[in-house]
Design an enzyme around this catalytic site. Structure first.
Site, PDB file in Angstrom:
ATOM      1  N   ASP A 283     -26.711 -32.352 -10.925  1.00 64.78           N
ATOM      2  CA  ASP A 283     -26.494 -30.918 -10.734  1.00 64.78           C
ATOM      3  C   ASP A 283     -27.739 -30.107 -11.074  1.00 64.78           C
ATOM      4  O   ASP A 283     -28.201 -29.279 -10.270  1.00 64.78           O
ATOM      5  CB  ASP A 283     -25.327 -30.444 -11.598  1.00 64.78           C
ATOM      6  CG  ASP A 283     -23.991 -30.972 -11.110  1.00 64.78           C
ATOM      7  OD1 ASP A 283     -23.986 -31.967 -10.372  1.00 64.78           O
ATOM      8  OD2 ASP A 283     -22.956 -30.397 -11.475  1.00 64.78           O
TER       9      ASP A 283
ATOM     10  N   ARG B 177     -21.707 -23.628 -26.594  1.00 67.07           N
ATOM     11  CA  ARG B 177     -22.299 -22.752 -25.582  1.00 67.07           C
ATOM     12  C   ARG B 177     -23.106 -21.592 -26.156  1.00 67.07           C
ATOM     13  O   ARG B 177     -24.167 -21.262 -25.622  1.00 67.07           O
ATOM     14  CB  ARG B 177     -21.222 -22.241 -24.630  1.00 67.07           C
ATOM     15  CG  ARG B 177     -20.529 -23.328 -23.806  1.00 67.07           C
ATOM     16  CD  ARG B 177     -21.438 -24.455 -23.479  1.00 67.07           C
ATOM     17  NE  ARG B 177     -20.870 -25.450 -22.581  1.00 67.07           N
ATOM     18  CZ  ARG B 177     -21.239 -26.713 -22.552  1.00 67.07           C
ATOM     19  NH1 ARG B 177     -22.181 -27.143 -23.397  1.00 67.07           N
ATOM     20  NH2 ARG B 177     -20.728 -27.563 -21.704  1.00 67.07           N
TER      21      ARG B 177
ATOM     22  N   ASP C 144     -17.128 -22.176 -19.044  1.00 64.49           N
ATOM     23  CA  ASP C 144     -18.488 -22.191 -19.566  1.00 64.49           C
ATOM     24  C   ASP C 144     -19.365 -21.077 -18.991  1.00 64.49           C
ATOM     25  O   ASP C 144     -20.232 -20.536 -19.684  1.00 64.49           O
ATOM     26  CB  ASP C 144     -19.146 -23.554 -19.310  1.00 64.49           C
ATOM     27  CG  ASP C 144     -18.716 -24.592 -20.326  1.00 64.49           C
ATOM     28  OD1 ASP C 144     -18.185 -24.194 -21.381  1.00 64.49           O
ATOM     29  OD2 ASP C 144     -18.917 -25.791 -20.081  1.00 64.49           O
TER      30      ASP C 144
ATOM     31  N   SER D   4     -15.372 -35.847 -15.303  1.00 63.20           N
ATOM     32  CA  SER D   4     -16.323 -34.819 -15.708  1.00 63.20           C
ATOM     33  C   SER D   4     -16.312 -34.801 -17.231  1.00 63.20           C
ATOM     34  O   SER D   4     -15.269 -34.562 -17.851  1.00 63.20           O
ATOM     35  CB  SER D   4     -15.907 -33.458 -15.147  1.00 63.20           C
ATOM     36  OG  SER D   4     -16.729 -32.435 -15.660  1.00 63.20           O
TER      37      SER D   4
END
Length: 407
Positions: A18, A98, A127, A182
């Site tokens: 990604d 995060r 996120d 994932s």
């Protein structure tokens, strides 16, 4: 579509498919220089290959940083002082990482003179909200690029085709070695989503789990641990002083060996949908149990109860991305004030997926008075006869209401 007149962008970069595609896409679509930032927060992966990939893509400014200690010290430990847990089950392993990453993105943007930051979070998840709320709180004028909300590369096949067309090297793992899920990992947890987990009736496959032994296969003998607390944080395990990151890594290992920390959850995402995920949080599961035990001995009743009332709000703030909000900081100040007395030791018994508190002591701040609590004697500050008036006063409104009903 965002402003295309950008000179430099800082990208949260892992070197995977990604972010490798995002790196090239930023160069192509925005015609800008890209700075890469890769954080080690305990995901257990070698990060130096990310440097080589970034260099091969023409990146001149590459940041690879070991943030394990600040991650646990400044984010995980403050969260556990609050006993935070989202919807009764989720220990916020992804959520709490995060704000740290967003903080460094903004700082690096300032250091390098970048116009914007970029991340690889999708437009369907939490996120993106966490990254961007944190970034805006720290720099209200920062520009943020979220490629998943702009491009049409919305499948793995399209990403692979883009990578092939632009000669982006993508590491292809041997068949059977790549997880179909994932996954997100850091020093607090590892998460799994997608694939067969999208059916909430399907039991997770045993070979999915990475950190924890199946409880039924855990050792037949219990493991005892003693955690030492200072101001609400663990500073030693079995008498051995440790840093925050060392504490969490050690508890992850011990907890995983004893089948502790698995969770299978359907949670409510902030963006509005329900999501099924599985989590392994062995160290966090132990920390939550032990911290509550330490507080049970040292915190005043009303302070402890008020903390419990505030905790769901605090957990929601972290889950939804408001770490840098004034309300979270206000709650943190109140929580941290209570922790000055949370000092002592907690003894735990770990056995086949269970964490049991079997002892707690505090030489300096224990509120447990055996002379008062004992069933063996009335000597001390408590006199049983005093309870008569206490009960009659508290029963007054109930008796008044009862008489009215009788009439």
């Amino acid at each position: 579509m965002a402003d295309r007149k950008l000179k430099k962008v800082v990208l949260a970069y892992s070197g995977g498919l990604d972010t490798s595609v995002i790196l090239k896409w930023l160069q192509e679509e925005y015609g800008c220089e890209v700075v890469t930032f890769t954080a080690d927060i305990g995901q257990g992966e070698e990060l130096e290959p990310a440097r080589a990939k970034a260099q091969a893509a023409g990146v001149r400014e590459i940041y690879i940083e070991d943030l394990r200690e600040p991650f646990v010290r400044d984010f995980v430990f403050p969260m556990f002082r609050a006993n935070a847990i989202y919807e009764g089950e989720y220990l916020l392993g992804t959520s709490i990482a995060r704000p740290l990453i967003a903080q460094r993105l903004v700082e690096i943007a300032a250091e390098t003179g970048a116009d914007a930051i970029a991340h690889g979070a999708t437009g369907k998840g939490n996120d993106q909200v966490r990254f961007e709320l944190s970034a805006y709180a720290l720099n209200p004028e920062i520009q943020i690029i979220a490629p998943w909300r702009e491009w049409d590369l919305l499948s793995r096949e399209k990403l692979m085709a883009y990578a092939q067309a632009h000669r982006i090297p993508v590491e292809m793992k041997r068949e059977g070695t790549k997880s179909p899920y994932s996954m997100d990992a850091n020093l607090l947890h590892i998460s799994y989503e997608g694939y067969d987990l999208e059916d909430p009736w399907t039991e997770p496959s045993e070979d999915m789990w990475r950190w924890t032994q199946a409880p039924e296969k855990a050792p037949d003998q219990p493991r005892y641990l003693t955690l030492t607390y200072e101001k609400g944080d663990v500073v030693a395990i079995d008498g051995e002083p440790m840093t925050p990151a060392q504490v969490l890594a050690t508890l992850n290992q011990i907890g995983g060996e004893n089948g502790i920390g698995r969770a299978d959850i359907v949670e409510n995402r902030y963006v509005g949908m329900k999501s099924r995920g599985c989590y392994e949080t062995p160290g966090g599961t132990i920390l939550l149990k032990a911290h509550r035990a330490m507080e049970s001995l040292t915190l005043d009743r009303e302070a402890a109860h008020l903390k419990d009332e505030l905790m769901p709000r605090y957990a929601n703030l972290i889950y939804n991305g408001y770490w840098f909000s004034p309300e979270r900081e206000m709650l943190q100040a109140a929580i941290d004030q209570t922790q000055s007395v949370v000092n002592g030791e907690v003894r735990l018994k770990l056995y086949k997926g269970n964490v049991m508190v079997v002892g707690r002591q505090s030489e300096t701040h224990s509120l447990f008075d055996q002379a008062i609590a004992t069933f063996e004697s009335d000597e001390g500050a408590y006199h049983q006869g005093d309870a008569t008036g206490f009960i009659r006063l508290n029963a007054l409104r109930l008796r008044v209401a009862g008489r009215r009903r009788q009439r």
